[in-house]
Write an enzyme that holds these catalytic residues in place. Structure first.
Site, PDB file in Angstrom:
ATOM      1  N   GLY A  28      39.723  37.826  38.023  1.00 15.39           N
ATOM      2  CA  GLY A  28      39.714  39.236  37.668  1.00 15.39           C
ATOM      3  C   GLY A  28      39.524  40.080  38.909  1.00 15.39           C
ATOM      4  O   GLY A  28      39.186  39.573  39.984  1.00 15.39           O
ATOM      5  N   TYR A  29      39.723  41.366  38.742  1.00 15.19           N
ATOM      6  CA  TYR A  29      39.676  42.277  39.876  1.00 15.19           C
ATOM      7  C   TYR A  29      38.624  43.349  39.655  1.00 15.19           C
ATOM      8  O   TYR A  29      38.589  44.002  38.619  1.00 15.19           O
ATOM      9  CB  TYR A  29      41.060  42.906  40.095  1.00 15.19           C
ATOM     10  CG  TYR A  29      42.014  41.871  40.625  1.00 15.19           C
ATOM     11  CD1 TYR A  29      42.152  41.672  41.986  1.00 15.19           C
ATOM     12  CD2 TYR A  29      42.709  41.034  39.758  1.00 15.19           C
ATOM     13  CE1 TYR A  29      42.981  40.681  42.480  1.00 15.19           C
ATOM     14  CE2 TYR A  29      43.533  40.037  40.240  1.00 15.19           C
ATOM     15  CZ  TYR A  29      43.667  39.870  41.605  1.00 15.19           C
ATOM     16  OH  TYR A  29      44.469  38.876  42.091  1.00 15.19           O
ATOM     17  N   LEU A  30      37.760  43.509  40.668  1.00 17.81           N
ATOM     18  CA  LEU A  30      36.774  44.580  40.683  1.00 17.81           C
ATOM     19  C   LEU A  30      37.394  45.837  41.272  1.00 17.81           C
ATOM     20  O   LEU A  30      36.973  46.938  40.965  1.00 17.81           O
ATOM     21  CB  LEU A  30      35.551  44.166  41.498  1.00 17.81           C
ATOM     22  CG  LEU A  30      34.792  42.952  40.963  1.00 17.81           C
ATOM     23  CD1 LEU A  30      33.771  42.470  41.982  1.00 17.81           C
ATOM     24  CD2 LEU A  30      34.132  43.283  39.642  1.00 17.81           C
TER      25      LEU A  30
END
Length: 154
Positions: A28-30
């Site tokens: 996932g991407y922050l």
């Protein structure tokens, strides 16, 4: 400092599976800002956080660090942009070069992408028969962009 030099291709057949080791990945991407991404990744019994700089052709800065698996799971479930990228990553060697082939699941099901990491942008390598069109410079195929624009919406 670490530099990543990578070329990406679409995959046109599943012949790569005959000699590949599959591993389930969740990532996932922050942050997916232009010029930098911050990614959390979980596979096997490992967790990682990775910061990547802006891509210049097929080269970019990359910093990757191990993090506790519980922290990775928590960030994926509670902090990362949705949808989470899920994929089966296949590891293999072809003609002396290591390849990875990502078979995407979930919102990106149907997309299969191969990557090769190089020591130099001008390194030569033999392309496997199952390799399709090069997509290195096509931003639609960046994993960070597949969060906001999943493959099944194209």
């Amino acid at each position: 400092m670490s530099i990543e030099i990578e070329k990406k291709f679409l995959v046109k057949s599943d012949d790569y599976k005959a000699c590949a080791k599959p591993v389930l990945f969740r990532q996932g991407y922050l942050s997916t800002s232009i010029g930098r991404t911050v990614r959390v990744r979980r596979y096997d019994d490992k967790g990682y956080i990775t910061v990547k700089g802006k891509t210049n052709h097929c080269t970019r800065l990359e910093y990757e660090y191990c993090i506790p698996t519980d922290d990775a799971d928590n960030m994926l479930d509670n902090l990362c942009l949705q949808p989470i990228i899920e994929k089966v990553r296949h590891f293999l060697v072809y003609k002396g070069h290591e390849w990875i082939v990502d078979e995407f699941l979930g919102a990106n099901k149907g997309l299969v992408v191969a990557e090769i990491e190089l020591n130099n942008e001008k390194d030569s390598f033999e392309k496997p028969d199952w390799l399709g069109k090069e997509i290195t410079s096509d931003v639609r195929y960046y994993n960070s962009n597949l969060v906001n624009n999943p493959y099944n919406t194209w």
